[in-house]
Design an enzyme around this catalytic site. Sequence first.
Site, PDB file in Angstrom:
ATOM      1  N   TYR A  21      12.651 -38.589  -5.166  1.00  0.00           N
ATOM      2  CA  TYR A  21      13.150 -37.970  -6.397  1.00  0.00           C
ATOM      3  C   TYR A  21      12.331 -38.539  -7.551  1.00  0.00           C
ATOM      4  O   TYR A  21      12.401 -39.742  -7.821  1.00  0.00           O
ATOM      5  CB  TYR A  21      14.631 -38.304  -6.543  1.00  0.00           C
ATOM      6  CG  TYR A  21      15.315 -37.739  -7.754  1.00  0.00           C
ATOM      7  CD1 TYR A  21      15.251 -36.385  -8.054  1.00  0.00           C
ATOM      8  CD2 TYR A  21      16.082 -38.563  -8.584  1.00  0.00           C
ATOM      9  CE1 TYR A  21      15.912 -35.867  -9.157  1.00  0.00           C
ATOM     10  CE2 TYR A  21      16.751 -38.058  -9.677  1.00  0.00           C
ATOM     11  CZ  TYR A  21      16.660 -36.710  -9.961  1.00  0.00           C
ATOM     12  OH  TYR A  21      17.331 -36.196 -11.054  1.00  0.00           O
TER      13      TYR A  21
ATOM     14  N   TYR B 247      27.027 -35.438  -3.961  1.00  0.00           N
ATOM     15  CA  TYR B 247      26.420 -36.752  -4.214  1.00  0.00           C
ATOM     16  C   TYR B 247      27.127 -37.459  -5.371  1.00  0.00           C
ATOM     17  O   TYR B 247      27.566 -38.608  -5.260  1.00  0.00           O
ATOM     18  CB  TYR B 247      24.926 -36.603  -4.524  1.00  0.00           C
ATOM     19  CG  TYR B 247      24.288 -37.915  -4.899  1.00  0.00           C
ATOM     20  CD1 TYR B 247      23.826 -38.786  -3.914  1.00  0.00           C
ATOM     21  CD2 TYR B 247      24.199 -38.315  -6.234  1.00  0.00           C
ATOM     22  CE1 TYR B 247      23.283 -40.016  -4.256  1.00  0.00           C
ATOM     23  CE2 TYR B 247      23.663 -39.542  -6.581  1.00  0.00           C
ATOM     24  CZ  TYR B 247      23.202 -40.386  -5.585  1.00  0.00           C
ATOM     25  OH  TYR B 247      22.686 -41.611  -5.932  1.00  0.00           O
ATOM     26  N   HIS B 248      27.222 -36.776  -6.512  1.00  0.00           N
ATOM     27  CA  HIS B 248      27.784 -37.420  -7.692  1.00  0.00           C
ATOM     28  C   HIS B 248      29.301 -37.580  -7.602  1.00  0.00           C
ATOM     29  O   HIS B 248      29.878 -38.363  -8.352  1.00  0.00           O
ATOM     30  CB  HIS B 248      27.400 -36.646  -8.953  1.00  0.00           C
ATOM     31  CG  HIS B 248      25.966 -36.819  -9.328  1.00  0.00           C
ATOM     32  ND1 HIS B 248      25.023 -35.850  -9.105  1.00  0.00           N
ATOM     33  CD2 HIS B 248      25.298 -37.868  -9.876  1.00  0.00           C
ATOM     34  CE1 HIS B 248      23.846 -36.286  -9.510  1.00  0.00           C
ATOM     35  NE2 HIS B 248      23.981 -37.497  -9.973  1.00  0.00           N
TER      36      HIS B 248
ATOM     37  N   HIS C 288      26.291 -39.924 -17.348  1.00  0.00           N
ATOM     38  CA  HIS C 288      26.876 -40.852 -16.384  1.00  0.00           C
ATOM     39  C   HIS C 288      28.051 -41.550 -17.059  1.00  0.00           C
ATOM     40  O   HIS C 288      27.885 -42.553 -17.745  1.00  0.00           O
ATOM     41  CB  HIS C 288      25.849 -41.883 -15.925  1.00  0.00           C
ATOM     42  CG  HIS C 288      24.845 -41.332 -14.967  1.00  0.00           C
ATOM     43  ND1 HIS C 288      23.550 -41.052 -15.317  1.00  0.00           N
ATOM     44  CD2 HIS C 288      24.962 -41.001 -13.655  1.00  0.00           C
ATOM     45  CE1 HIS C 288      22.900 -40.578 -14.265  1.00  0.00           C
ATOM     46  NE2 HIS C 288      23.732 -40.532 -13.251  1.00  0.00           N
TER      47      HIS C 288
ATOM     48  N   LYS D 200      29.802 -42.569 -26.078  1.00  0.00           N
ATOM     49  CA  LYS D 200      28.596 -42.316 -25.291  1.00  0.00           C
ATOM     50  C   LYS D 200      27.613 -41.517 -26.151  1.00  0.00           C
ATOM     51  O   LYS D 200      27.674 -40.285 -26.187  1.00  0.00           O
ATOM     52  CB  LYS D 200      28.928 -41.559 -24.002  1.00  0.00           C
ATOM     53  CG  LYS D 200      29.510 -42.474 -22.921  1.00  0.00           C
ATOM     54  CD  LYS D 200      29.466 -41.858 -21.540  1.00  0.00           C
ATOM     55  CE  LYS D 200      28.075 -41.617 -21.029  1.00  0.00           C
ATOM     56  NZ  LYS D 200      27.293 -42.854 -20.836  1.00  0.00           N
TER      57      LYS D 200
ATOM     58  N   ASP E 174      23.235 -38.871 -22.130  1.00  0.00           N
ATOM     59  CA  ASP E 174      23.586 -39.460 -20.844  1.00  0.00           C
ATOM     60  C   ASP E 174      24.973 -38.999 -20.400  1.00  0.00           C
ATOM     61  O   ASP E 174      25.958 -39.200 -21.105  1.00  0.00           O
ATOM     62  CB  ASP E 174      23.556 -40.983 -20.960  1.00  0.00           C
ATOM     63  CG  ASP E 174      24.064 -41.680 -19.717  1.00  0.00           C
ATOM     64  OD1 ASP E 174      23.877 -41.132 -18.612  1.00  0.00           O
ATOM     65  OD2 ASP E 174      24.641 -42.772 -19.847  1.00  0.00           O
TER      66      ASP E 174
END
Length: 655
Positions: free
Chosen positions: A15, A169-170, A534, A528, A532
């Site tokens: 990746y 995945y996340h 996350h 935040k 981003d």
Amino acid sequence: MTETKKDRPWLIRTYAGHSTASASNALYRGNLAKGQTGLSVAFDLPTQTGYDSDHVLARGEVGKVGVPVCHLGDMRVLFDQIPLDQMNTSMTINATAPWLLSLYIAVAEEQGADISTLQGTVQNDLIKEYLSRGTYICPPKPSLRMIADVAEYCYSHVPKWNPMNVCSYHLQEAGATPEQELAFALATGQAVLDELRPRVPAEDFPALVSRISFFVNAGIRFVTEMCKMRAFVDLWDEICENRYGVKDPKFRRFRYGVQVNSLGLTEQQPENNVYRILIEMLAVTLSKKARARAVQLPAWNEALGLPRPWDQQWSMRMQQILAFETDLLEYDDLFDGNPAVDRKVEELKAGARAELANLDSMGGAVAAIDYMKSRLVDSNADRLNRIEAGETVVIGVNRFTASEPSPLLTGDGGIMVVDPAVEEEQIARLQSWRSERDEAAVAKALESLREAAVTGANIMPPSIAAAKAGVTTGEWAEEMRRAHGTYRGPTGVSRGVSNKTEGLDDIRSMVDLVSDKLGRRLNFLVGKPGLDGHSNGAEQIAFRARDCGMDITYDGIRLTPAEIVARVKENDSHVLGLSILSGSHLPLVRDVLARLQEDGLGHVPVIVGGIIPDEDAEALRAAGVARVYTPKDFELNSIMLDIVRLADPASVAAE
């Protein structure tokens, strides 16, 4: 003696993408020369969220976590000397997936490729963006329609392309249990297929079903993860046959790519991550029945920052040794008939079916987004609690912490750092592109795009035309925002205290004491800034602060420094916490600090958390940040005590 026929190895990817299209192109060609067999493109956050590199929200984010692609010229450079009709390309892109695929198709046509031969994948999974990754743009329903637009277009024009990659995945990165990962991902697949079914003739639908692929995560609990993959295979087959009437087994095949778990990579003793990555890879390769079709591995140093080319090569060699040196691919499934494996698979399937039935009762994945988000936040809190309590052992973190200095951490800190000048250079190229294009053609293309978005026509044909006309990523996304509106996803953090307050009595008492001194409840604002998405760390800090008795404010992701400072002023907050994992901490934090000073709020202590190299942490402290936390600071209660001390008028007076 008969020769054993070996299975073909999976696609071997890394990746990758950073800085600029030209730098990423050099990286791709280097990796292909080293034996990589497919490309996996990482885009930067402005590209993922539909902003050009010169937008205010893109500040500090350009080229950090991936490659910036603002227009056809960038895409052309990205794949220079890489024949796309001979390549299998995965693009990890979601909200802007129709646009990036349009740019890719336009470049392929420029290369003279027959687009019907193109092979690859766009992730194009917006539901998990609302739950865990945060790069969404529009609300769920129009987003689901655009996913279907891509699938419908690819079915007719790019039949070998996977138009949607259901991404669990996340979900695991956000704390999902194996059962939740199974159920939430499968529910997403069902939502997409339900949207697609009316768009094609009934006889063509099974073939369309077969183009839906998955992108999963494999964690460190090897047996459970391997069984999870076998459960995925069985459940998808069951759903395709029973829910959608797909009779041909080949159309019901569970096809998936994988990146193994980055959440479990540790900043402490980072060399141990090599073993973690290897063990996690085995979970998705050893079982032939549930073997991944493509594998990309993180690098050992991703908890520290951006991997260097050598670090990525090391992970690629891991795959190549397993695929080409061992005899793994010569054998049938090693786990068929194993009673322990069969029991675990059935247990996971039963749990997933129960959760799927629960989601169905709510109206499916789109209707259950708030529910799924809150469940993930709760599960992640449980995971962190077990690590803090030592119930879940993490070597080098809460057990066997004594360590020799790592010789792998060289003079460059063991990571790659993106030159800040990259952003200015990218903006200059973007401005040059705008100045040289045919503005009349751009205006006409945008008008066609707007009409398709408003009327519900398939967005792909006008997007491809817009790509060729010179439209930019930000302009494409702005048309989607105008047509469908923007969206703020759920945070999963309610204001009410949870039932996870055991062991917090002393901190709760301290919060009460300091709140009495302050004359009102201690207010802690979690922000935040930047793009981003996350949000796991920010959510868990807010979750724990709330359970410790603080009055918390957490408005979710993607805020400008100005918006955060306005909220500090509005709430008269006592402490401000900033969470940034994209590498843009220096410019964004400095901006916030400057705005606090301008608004007379320079007295408010600021704490910062993220993937922050030591020298950057020193720079932040020198700029006025009170505390800096990185992934090694896993004891949330210690952070809570710091917040209370920073808010305590007596502590402030003593300093």
